[in-house]
Write a protein that holds these residues in place. Structure first.
Motif, PDB file in Angstrom:
ATOM      1  N   ASP A   1     136.066  81.054  90.846  1.00 34.25           N
ATOM      2  CA  ASP A   1     136.013  79.866  89.978  1.00 34.25           C
ATOM      3  C   ASP A   1     136.073  78.598  90.839  1.00 34.25           C
ATOM      4  O   ASP A   1     136.394  78.655  92.031  1.00 34.25           O
ATOM      5  CB  ASP A   1     137.122  79.903  88.924  1.00 34.25           C
ATOM      6  N   GLU A   2     135.756  77.468  90.215  1.00 39.48           N
ATOM      7  CA  GLU A   2     135.633  76.207  90.959  1.00 39.48           C
ATOM      8  C   GLU A   2     136.932  75.831  91.681  1.00 39.48           C
ATOM      9  O   GLU A   2     136.910  75.306  92.785  1.00 39.48           O
ATOM     10  CB  GLU A   2     135.211  75.065  90.022  1.00 39.48           C
ATOM     11  N   LYS A   3     138.065  76.132  91.036  1.00 39.51           N
ATOM     12  CA  LYS A   3     139.349  75.760  91.631  1.00 39.51           C
ATOM     13  C   LYS A   3     139.569  76.537  92.938  1.00 39.51           C
ATOM     14  O   LYS A   3     140.010  75.984  93.949  1.00 39.51           O
ATOM     15  CB  LYS A   3     140.474  76.050  90.626  1.00 39.51           C
ATOM     16  N   THR A   4     139.246  77.815  92.916  1.00 38.40           N
ATOM     17  CA  THR A   4     139.401  78.636  94.128  1.00 38.40           C
ATOM     18  C   THR A   4     138.479  78.121  95.241  1.00 38.40           C
ATOM     19  O   THR A   4     138.876  78.049  96.408  1.00 38.40           O
ATOM     20  CB  THR A   4     139.061  80.118  93.805  1.00 38.40           C
ATOM     21  N   ILE A   5     137.261  77.756  94.865  1.00 38.92           N
ATOM     22  CA  ILE A   5     136.310  77.228  95.863  1.00 38.92           C
ATOM     23  C   ILE A   5     136.880  75.943  96.476  1.00 38.92           C
ATOM     24  O   ILE A   5     136.913  75.784  97.696  1.00 38.92           O
ATOM     25  CB  ILE A   5     134.919  76.955  95.222  1.00 38.92           C
ATOM     26  N   ASP A   6     137.371  75.046  95.604  1.00 38.58           N
ATOM     27  CA  ASP A   6     137.910  73.763  96.084  1.00 38.58           C
ATOM     28  C   ASP A   6     139.107  73.980  97.006  1.00 38.58           C
ATOM     29  O   ASP A   6     139.206  73.337  98.061  1.00 38.58           O
ATOM     30  CB  ASP A   6     138.327  72.875  94.900  1.00 38.58           C
TER      31      ASP A   6
ATOM     32  N   VAL B   1     129.230  72.740 101.503  1.00 36.75           N
ATOM     33  CA  VAL B   1     129.192  73.759 100.456  1.00 36.75           C
ATOM     34  C   VAL B   1     127.780  73.781  99.931  1.00 36.75           C
ATOM     35  O   VAL B   1     127.207  72.736  99.621  1.00 36.75           O
ATOM     36  CB  VAL B   1     130.112  73.409  99.275  1.00 36.75           C
TER      37      VAL B   1
ATOM     38  N   PRO C   1     129.029  79.724  97.547  1.00 36.81           N
ATOM     39  CA  PRO C   1     129.597  80.518  96.456  1.00 36.81           C
ATOM     40  C   PRO C   1     128.618  81.620  96.041  1.00 36.81           C
ATOM     41  O   PRO C   1     127.413  81.356  95.890  1.00 36.81           O
ATOM     42  CB  PRO C   1     129.796  79.493  95.337  1.00 36.81           C
TER      43      PRO C   1
ATOM     44  N   ASN D   1     126.127  84.124  94.531  1.00 36.87           N
ATOM     45  CA  ASN D   1     125.226  84.114  93.376  1.00 36.87           C
ATOM     46  C   ASN D   1     125.226  85.499  92.758  1.00 36.87           C
ATOM     47  O   ASN D   1     124.795  86.459  93.393  1.00 36.87           O
ATOM     48  CB  ASN D   1     123.795  83.778  93.821  1.00 36.87           C
TER      49      ASN D   1
ATOM     50  N   ARG E   1     125.812  74.490  97.018  1.00 36.96           N
ATOM     51  CA  ARG E   1     125.705  74.835  95.596  1.00 36.96           C
ATOM     52  C   ARG E   1     124.239  75.233  95.454  1.00 36.96           C
ATOM     53  O   ARG E   1     123.388  74.406  95.164  1.00 36.96           O
ATOM     54  CB  ARG E   1     126.036  73.646  94.699  1.00 36.96           C
TER      55      ARG E   1
ATOM     56  N   ASP F   1     138.097  85.147  99.544  1.00 34.75           N
ATOM     57  CA  ASP F   1     138.256  83.752  99.095  1.00 34.75           C
ATOM     58  C   ASP F   1     139.710  83.300  98.989  1.00 34.75           C
ATOM     59  O   ASP F   1     139.991  82.288  98.344  1.00 34.75           O
ATOM     60  CB  ASP F   1     137.566  83.568  97.734  1.00 34.75           C
TER      61      ASP F   1
ATOM     62  N   ARG G   1     131.443  85.481  91.500  1.00 34.48           N
ATOM     63  CA  ARG G   1     131.585  84.177  92.132  1.00 34.48           C
ATOM     64  C   ARG G   1     132.994  83.648  91.823  1.00 34.48           C
ATOM     65  O   ARG G   1     133.461  83.768  90.696  1.00 34.48           O
ATOM     66  CB  ARG G   1     130.540  83.251  91.490  1.00 34.48           C
TER      67      ARG G   1
END
Ligand code: SAH
Length: 347
Positions: free
Chosen positions: A303-308, A323, A290, A292, A325, A267, A301
């Motif tokens: 964090d949201e910032k890394t995904i963004d 993406v 992301p 599960n 979710r 990631d 999983r």
């Protein structure tokens, strides 16, 4: 009569051969298929457009079993439902029904368990129990078409449940034939997706078979070392992407690349950059999933910032990025979490 054959395992041409051997007219094949796959009858007696004689001969030779619903759980958060379906021999598979913007999607299984042992996938933990038969693969879909999806409503089938569909082509291909067939489920290419670890020779077989299905390949890493650690049975990324590209070009549709995003494994911004350059200008769609989390697996999983950040790096150059979710997280029905635990269903 236990040795009667399961008629649901027969391809249209196999039914036609039986009908010819019985000295019956050819259009009986179409009628029989419609009774089984469109009307969902449970016995030959119900096939009222056939003569009594033919019904009784069919009954001597065949049976029409149906998978039994052994339990179900609904997600409180997103309305997805997970069902436990039991085969005649007691083997169980899970099917997930999801609905988004009025379109239903069914996530179906191709094997009981899975032999691939991908480290992030819960299904892989117990290994392979057995392949599902053609009839069992289709029964998962028939049940929902009859009882859960409103008539004439559009629905999608994704082979993203338990198992590797391209390791069970002997049963998955005839199932696809019946899914495509106008006397079966009459589903077009865009409605069916075969998801695979990426077995180039098998992808080629699907390509030349003429069967109508979209292709999704689980890529999950941008370097072969990481990919091999996550997916020991995977071939090289180069070969995997070429196979997916060839399929896409021959079918004049994009192939989906699934990429499960796992914290600290695949990631990083560098990974995103490599993924963008590997896929730029090629006939792909990228689906970021992301990870599960599941009990017993130490992977996390991001964090949201890394995904963004990952997605922002991809967007400018990579082909269509979505993406997922994933639905069903609270009922253990998210991707790769399918493993029947009967306690969960109160059984
Ligand atoms: N064997 C096939 C189909 C089953 S897996 C294949 O490899 O594609 C279906 C998808 O679920 C794959 O893309 C896989 O990478 C993903 N998946 C498996 N376990 C997951 C998990 N725990 N979290 C998120 N996605 C997962």
């Amino acid at each position: 009569m236990p040795d009667r054959l399961n008629i649901k395992n027969l391809s249209p041409s196999q039914i036609a051969t039986e009908i010819a051997e019985m000295g019956e007219q050819r259009h009986r094949t179409r009628q029989i298929m419609q009774w089984i796959w469109q009307k969902g009858v449970a016995s030959f007696d119900e096939m009222t457009s056939l003569s009594l004689g033919l019904r009784s001969r069919l009954n001597e030779r065949f049976r029409i079993p149906a998978m039994r619903v052994a339990g179900s759980v609904s997600s409180g958060s997103d309305g997805s439902q997970k069902f436990l379906l039991e085969c005649e021999d007691g083997a169980v598979v899970e099917v997930v029904l999801m609905e988004a913007r009025g379109i239903f999607t069914l996530c179906v299984s191709s094997q009981v368990g899975c032999p691939l042992a991908c480290s992030f996938c819960r299904t892989g933990v117990g290994g392979l129990e057995r392949d599902l038969s053609t009839g069992e693969i289709l029964d998962q879909i028939l049940y929902f078409r009859l009882y859960h999806i409103p008539p004439r409503r559009r629905f999608n089938i994704v082979f993203m449940g338990m198992g590797e569909p391209l390791l069970n082509t002997a049963n998955v291909f005839p199932a696809l034939e019946i899914l495509n067939h106008e006397d079966g489920f009459a589903l077009r290419e865009k409605r069916i997706t075969i998801s695979t670890i990426g077995l180039p020779a098998r992808i080629k077989e699907l390509e030349i078979s003429g069967l109508k299905a979209g292709l999704a390949v689980s890529l999950n890493a941008v370097d072969d070392n990481t990919r091999k650690k996550l997916m020991p049975a995977a071939v090289s990324i180069k070969k995997t992407l070429s196979a997916a590209e060839e399929y896409a070009v021959s079918r004049k549709m994009r192939a989906t690349l699934e990429y499960v995003l796992i914290a600290g494994v695949n990631d990083s911004p560098e990974d995103a950059g490599v993924l963008a350059s590997l896929t730029a200008g090629r006939p792909f769609k990228i689906n970021i999933i992301p990870f599960n989390e599941w009990e017993g697996c130490s992977l996390k999983r991001p964090d949201e910032k890394t995904i963004d950040t990952f997605i922002e790096i991809l967007l400018p150059t990579a082909p269509a990025v979505t993406v997922r979710r994933s639905q069903g997280g609270d009922i253990g029905a998210a991707c790769g979490q399918l493993r029947a635990d009967r306690n969960e269903y109160g059984l």
